[in-house]
Design a protein around this motif. Structure first.
Motif, short mmCIF file in Angstrom:
data_model
loop_
_atom_site.label_atom_id
_atom_site.label_comp_id
_atom_site.label_asym_id
_atom_site.label_seq_id
_atom_site.Cartn_x
_atom_site.Cartn_y
_atom_site.Cartn_z
N UNK A 40 0.78 -1.10 -0.06
CA UNK A 40 -0.04 0.08 0.10
C UNK A 40 0.76 1.27 -0.13
N UNK A 41 2.22 1.09 0.41
CA UNK A 41 3.09 2.26 0.67
C UNK A 41 3.91 2.26 -0.60
N UNK A 42 3.30 2.72 -1.94
CA UNK A 42 3.96 2.88 -3.10
C UNK A 42 5.11 4.21 -3.15
N UNK A 43 5.86 4.49 -4.03
CA UNK A 43 6.78 5.61 -4.07
C UNK A 43 5.74 6.59 -4.28
N UNK A 44 4.79 6.70 -5.10
CA UNK A 44 3.90 7.70 -5.41
C UNK A 44 3.00 8.04 -3.86
N UNK A 45 2.64 7.22 -3.15
CA UNK A 45 2.14 7.62 -1.83
C UNK A 45 3.00 8.08 -0.89
N UNK A 46 4.16 7.95 -0.86
CA UNK A 46 5.33 8.42 -0.03
C UNK A 46 5.52 9.86 -0.38
N UNK A 47 5.59 9.97 -1.56
CA UNK A 47 5.58 11.54 -2.27
C UNK A 47 4.44 12.34 -1.69
N UNK A 48 3.27 11.94 -1.94
CA UNK A 48 2.31 12.50 -1.54
C UNK A 48 2.02 12.68 0.06
N UNK A 49 2.62 11.79 0.99
CA UNK A 49 2.76 11.99 2.34
C UNK A 49 3.74 13.08 2.48
N UNK A 50 4.78 13.21 1.82
CA UNK A 50 5.88 14.38 2.10
C UNK A 50 4.87 15.60 2.04
N UNK A 51 4.43 15.75 0.82
CA UNK A 51 3.72 17.08 0.66
C UNK A 51 2.69 17.20 1.64
N UNK A 52 1.85 16.34 2.25
CA UNK A 52 1.01 16.49 3.11
C UNK A 52 1.59 17.06 4.47
N UNK A 53 2.67 16.30 4.74
CA UNK A 53 3.67 16.82 5.88
C UNK A 53 3.87 18.22 5.90
N UNK A 54 4.62 18.68 4.68
CA UNK A 54 4.69 20.20 4.53
C UNK A 54 3.66 21.02 4.68
#
Length: 169
Positions: A40-54
């Motif tokens: 469930x934790x793809x590279x695309x998901x990790x990138x989106x999570x990074x944006x959400x954290x910011x």
């Protein structure tokens, strides 16, 4: 952020805290209360999570549910199988954009349609939310286009970079 959860027949949606998002970003998923399928934790998901954290670190915690990912949990095995969430509070016209992802081995079972329906219902209870958008959905992503159609989203633009959908309450 409250630990409010949303439920459907087969799923539980739980808003992830800022710290839980950090754990996922930093490959510390064992620190999260609910186990999450690694697929469930793809590279695309990790990138989106990074944006959400910011975005979230600058915001009042009272509105984090509009910015975080909600973990999609399968009631059968209690595992996190995907993520769904908005890109922020409704804009000046009353719309918020949704994004989602689910582990490959859970696709094609109607689970994302169920998760989106639950989250849309939650958003519809806010008087300032007039509807939901889904933008730049790849035409080749047949599953995602089907989910939006199943949830009664209307195709408003079909461009070279993808389809744009709107659901108005």
């Amino acid at each position: 952020m409250s630990k409010k959860v949303l439920k459907s027949e087969r799923l539980v949606l739980k808003p992830l805290s800022f710290n839980e998002l950090l754990c996922i970003k930093n490959n510390m998923i064992e620190s999260i209360e609910t186990s999450i399928e690694l697929e469930a934790i793809s590279d695309v998901v990790k990138l989106a999570i990074s944006k959400k954290i910011e975005k979230m670190q600058k915001l009042n915690k009272d509105i984090h549910e509009w910015y975080t990912y909600w973990l999609i949990i399968d009631k059968n095995n209690q595992n996190g199988i995907g993520f769904i969430g908005f890109k922020g509070i409704p804009d000046e016209s009353g719309y918020s954009e949704v994004g989602y992802s689910i582990a490959p081995n859970y696709r094609g079972k109607g689970l994302m349609t169920e998760a989106l329906s639950v989250l849309v219902n939650w958003a519809s209870n806010f008087p300032n939310c007039k509807g939901i958008t889904a933008m730049r959905v790849l035409k080749t992503n047949i599953g995602s286009n089907r989910v939006l159609n199943n949830c009664k989203f209307n195709l408003v633009d079909s461009l070279s970079n993808g389809n744009n959908y709107v659901l108005t309450f």
